[in-house]
Write an enzyme that holds these catalytic residues in place. Structure first.
Site, short mmCIF file in Angstrom:
data_model
loop_
_atom_site.label_atom_id
_atom_site.label_comp_id
_atom_site.label_asym_id
_atom_site.label_seq_id
_atom_site.Cartn_x
_atom_site.Cartn_y
_atom_site.Cartn_z
CE LYS A 56 41.86 36.66 45.68
NZ LYS A 56 41.87 37.69 44.80
CD GLN A 100 39.96 40.25 42.93
OE1 GLN A 100 40.24 39.70 44.14
NE2 GLN A 100 40.07 39.62 41.72
CG ASP A 125 47.71 39.87 44.58
OD1 ASP A 125 47.82 38.49 44.81
OD2 ASP A 125 46.68 40.47 44.14
N GLY A 172 54.85 30.39 29.13
CA GLY A 172 54.08 31.32 29.33
C GLY A 172 55.33 32.40 30.05
#
Length: 935
Positions: A56, A100, A125, A172
């Site tokens: 990143k 993270q 995110d 999923g």
């Protein structure tokens, strides 16, 4: 049918990165100095997390995004992580912010609580509940989408197939991929079915899909024969399966049986090299999108600030009535609007706060704004409205001209507040609010100075007492005691030894002569210049006798109390540029001389560290606001006669960084330009390194008539009729003072704007005459102001003049070189600024010149202690007197603050209470708790 076309995430992500790179370059071109900012918060040190973060960071650097990796240890608690998140949420330079996962901590941490703590507008995110909720509602333009589903959609778009009307199946249901993928396809008008490991008819459902997204986390779970011919297949899985042909003994596969699926699908993503590279690219895209949203909402360098609308009343109510009729914004909002981060602000209730010096460190590379000092002509005892003009000017610049602007003002002493003058928060519709908070304890800085000052005073007399009553050895035993059998010098004692030229650190190694030198300061009581202080006007403490108790064994001496704001510690606070500098200045303060004629300092007394501890919070500027909602720093309040009369260097420095290159910081210098302004330039600017752009000189018709020969103006007594009626001749004669003060300001190479503070008794002809004569005297501009009655609106013309003046070249220069002899520096100020023909040093002053030069203090700046009611030493001499000889009665040293102050005439550093003090009008409402009365 032909095998499926490969959707390469490597190729598409490279295209995305190139597009983003161009967008960032355009941003930088349009907004110089701006860069999208990404913060990555990691807890612990997992190898896989380190790998992903490096990817990143590399992508961010390639695109031109400023990425910051914050790494907390695996001992970090949930509270530690939340504190860090709060700081990043408030940082305007951070547009995208991710945590993270997983969190690698030894302590229990609620991951959902952590992800939900990230500000939704920075949650690139897309993991917070707010962003998930917006996505599920279809608010796609007002949320962030998790990066993997966003990357999948980008790959689907690459096929050119319309999503609308297609049947889509998502296998999923995770919060990170499956669930948001369902919502994303749905709001792109597909008919969506979500399947999972418990779906009994999985093969049947998969076979219906025009678009198939698989994120089940199970190796090759979806078989090729299940897939509808011509379907688009997006495989998000990453799994490892045994493979003896590989060196590692395993290979990476997806959730779809790739070899058979590619024979049925029209498009398919490989694993690896499909969805994976898109995830990082989408993180970068979301960060750039966040920066674009920021630019749409906030112009870089421009505050997004909520101003208060004034409802003006005539006649103008009392100051306290006006102050209490407006609800201040929460002070954390004021801080946020001005660009301060949450961890840089220490709240003291809802209306005031301390600002940490870490803000200055964070902003050190920011350019400074324009620096404006407000001063005045020689005033009447009533004052001419400098504080009111300071507030009016910032309200005009901020609320009306929409400039970033900070006011930096002094904290008032409670002595005048309860004495004859009242408060100092401005007046009318130009005030710092709440005024009762401003005028009373505020955050306790003055109380801290009182405690620190009196600790020094106590240490002086205690040291004299102990040296008179003990032998060298007894003193040494007590000063360097044995603790658990070990004797050790403290750091401050080591400094004293070094000062004495004794380079030893073992207490047992000193000779008798060295012990004598070390333990005996030998203070000469007749040379003590340090007095006790109190923040109350009390004339009966001007001369006192201390040491009357029998326990003091006959050691008594004459002493006095001064008012707290006259303490050298207040001047130190105002001139320090940081905690370390303040501590050094405190240590250098000279409190007396020894019988050998050597200076005795606070460091010699061993009290420096304790003083720094007492002052550790006081060094932080106080944040408040004006009536119209512009930010104000209230910090330090040194006397304008025996000290320099200006607010703190630290407040100015932080404010100049916060307002940015095009913004303004407006500060005020005490008394008239001959005193406060001269010291602002020669002392404050010399130590701070700051250079002013504009001088605003406040003048009133009332004061100019007094200088023209009008009757005396006395506080508490109605003005004589000469001040109530038009008299152009008297006014024109009095403008000699205005002329001189304009010349004084221009002597420093700074443009002058005259603010003519209009009163209701002034006529149009009188105001016009002052404006005309001011311009003829060399002012850049002169403007009539009505801010007291109209708030910032009444100072808009002044603000515009200040803007224009700030754009002209400022050729700032000091009046004198500090290396000149003391007498020459005093003479220059007297002749150039006051108009004296010469100076006369009385014997005591001459002795001090010799003493301070010998002690090494001759190169300090000069801080003249003179009446503020005349340019001369005689308060009865009005106008612009010349040809007089200025008598210097005495000279004293504020070595820690960094100046010598010659005493011109007599003056008291402890005011007294008048017959009818202001406290007669002050009261507390027992029901509401509101302060009533006039300040």
């Amino acid at each position: 049918m032909a095998p499926a076309e490969i959707l390469s995430g490597k190729i598409v992500s490279a295209q995305v990165r190139e597009r983003l790179k161009q967008q960032v370059a355009e941003m930088k071109e349009k907004f110089p100095g701006f860069r999208p900012g990404l913060a990555i918060l990691q807890v612990g040190n997992r190898d896989d997390s380190n790998l992903y973060i490096n990817m990143k960071l590399k992508a961010a650097a390639e695109i031109g995004i400023s990425a910051n990796h914050i790494k907390l240890p695996n001992t970090a608690t949930e509270a530690d992580v939340l504190k860090c998140i709060a700081s990043l949420n408030g940082d305007p330079a951070v547009h995208g912010f991710i945590v993270q996962l997983p969190l690698d901590s030894d302590k229990p941490i609620n991951t959902e609580k952590i992800t939900n703590a990230v500000a939704p507008e920075k949650d690139v995110d897309g993991l917070s509940s707010i962003n998930a909720g917006k996505l599920s509602r279809g608010d796609l333009g007002d949320c962030f989408i998790p990066c993997t589903p966003k990357g999948c959609m980008e790959l689907i778009r690459q096929t050119g197939v319309q999503v609308a009307g297609k049947r889509a199946v998502v296998v999923g249901r995770s919060k990170i991929v499956g669930a948001p993928m369902h919502d994303l396809l749905l709001w792109n008008h597909a008919t969506v079915t979500t399947c999972h490991s418990k779906t009994s008819t999985l093969a049947e459902e998969v076979g219906k899909a025009d678009i198939l997204v698989v994120a089940a986390g199970k190796a090759e779970m979806v078989k090729g024969e299940w897939i509808k011919p011509g379907a688009i297949v997006i495989d998000c899985g990453i799994n490892h399966v045994p493979d003896s042909t590989k060196a590692s003994g395993k290979r990476v596969v997806g959730d779809v049986a790739y070899n058979t699926a590619k024979e049925k699908a029209s498009y398919i993503t490989p694993v690896p090299g499909g969805v994976g590279p898109m995830t990082v690219a989408m993180l970068m895209q979301s960060t750039v999108e966040s920066a674009q949203r920021f630019l749409e909402k906030f112009q870089p360098g421009k505050w997004n600030i909520q101003y208060n609308q004034l409802t003006l009343k005539m006649p103008v109510p009392s100051d306290i009535e006006i102050s209490q009729s407006y609800m201040p914004k929460p002070i954390d909002q004021v801080a946020r609007e001005a660009g301060l981060l949450p961890d840089e602000v220490e709240l003291y209730g809802q209306t005031k706060a301390k600002v940490h010096l870490s803000a200055l460190k964070r902003l050190k590379n920011q350019p400074d704004g324009k620096y404006v000092v407000v001063t005045g002509i020689t005033p009447t005892p009533l004052g001419e409205g400098k504080s009111t003009t300071t507030v009016g000017l910032v309200q005009a610049l901020g609320a009306h001209l929409h400039q970033n602007v900070f006011a930096c003002v002094r904290q008032p002493s409670q002595g005048p507040t309860f004495g004859i003058k009242g408060g100092a928060a401005g007046g009318g519709y130009c005030q710092v609010i709440p005024m009762e908070e401003f005028n009373l304890h505020l955050t306790g800085d003055i109380h801290a100075i009182t405690a620190a000052n009196n600790l020094v005073a106590a240490a002086i007399d205690a040291r004299i007492f102990h040296e008179l009553t003990q032998t060298d050895q007894a003193l040494y035993t007590r000063l360097v005691p044995s603790v658990n059998g070990v004797r050790k010098f403290s750091d401050i004692q080591i400094r004293r030894l070094q000062k004495l030229g004794i380079n030893k650190t073992d207490p047992t190694a000193l000779t008798k002569d060295e012990v004598n030198l070390f333990v005996r300061l030998d203070i000469d009581p007749g040379t003590i210049t340090w007095q006790r202080v109190l923040d109350t006007n009390d004339r009966f403490l001007r001369k006192i006798t201390i040491g009357q108790s029998p326990t003091e064994k006959g050691f008594s001496r004459m002493a006095q109390f001064d008012i707290t704001v006259s303490s050298e510690i207040m001047a130190v606070l105002a001139l320090a540029d940081g905690l370390d500098d303040m501590k050094k200045r405190l240590g250098r303060m000279v409190v007396a001389s020894s019988k050998r004629g050597e200076p005795v300092t606070a460091d010699d007394l061993g009290v420096t560290g304790a003083l720094a501890v007492l002052m550790k919070d006081a060094v932080k500027p106080n944040l408040m606001q004006t009536l119209e909602g512009t930010p104000v720093f209230v910090h330090a309040g040194p006397f304008a006669n025996i000290a320099h009369g200006n607010s703190s260097v630290l407040a100015d420095k932080i404010a100049l960084k916060l307002v940015g290159k095009e913004g303004f910081v407006v500060t005020e210098a005490g008394f008239g330009a001959d005193i406060g302004m001269e010291k602002f330039f020669n002392i404050k600017c010399r130590y701070s390194g700051l250079r002013p752009h504009v001088v605003v000189l406040v003048a009133t018709v009332r004061a100019l008539k007094m200088h023209g020969g009008g009757p005396a103006v006395t506080a508490g007594v109605p003005l004589p009729k000469e001040y109530m009626e038009e008299n152009l001749q008297l006014l024109a004669k009095g403008c000699s003072n205005l002329n001189k003060q304009i010349q004084n300001a221009r002597m420093f190479g700074v443009p002058v704007v005259v603010a003519v503070n209009a009163f209701k008794t002034d006529t149009k002809a009188e105001l016009a005459l002052v404006v005309k004569l001011a311009k003829e005297a060399g002012a850049f501009d002169a403007v009539e102001c009505t801010h007291w009655a109209e708030g910032g609106k009444g100072a808009v013309a002044l603000a515009q003049a200040v803007q224009r003046a700030s754009q002209t070249p400022s050729n700032f220069r000091f009046l004198y070189d500090v290396e000149l002899p003391v007498i020459d520096k005093i003479r220059l100020i007297a002749q150039k600024i006051y108009g004296a023909s010469d100076i006369e040093l009385l014997p005591e002053a001459q002795e001090k010149v010799t003493l301070y030069t010998k002690q090494g203090f001759g190169n300090l700046p000069i801080c003249m202690a003179k009446t503020h009611l005349s340019l001369s030493h005689d308060p009865e001499k009005k106008g612009a007197p010349t040809g007089f000889v200025l008598p210097i009665r005495d000279i004293r040293a504020s070595v820690g603050a960094g100046f010598l102050y010659p005493l011109v005439g007599t003056m008291s550093t402890m005011p007294g209470l008048p017959t009818r003090p202001c406290f007669y009008d002050i009261d507390l409402d027992p029901v509401s708790g509101a302060v009533n009365g006039l300040f």
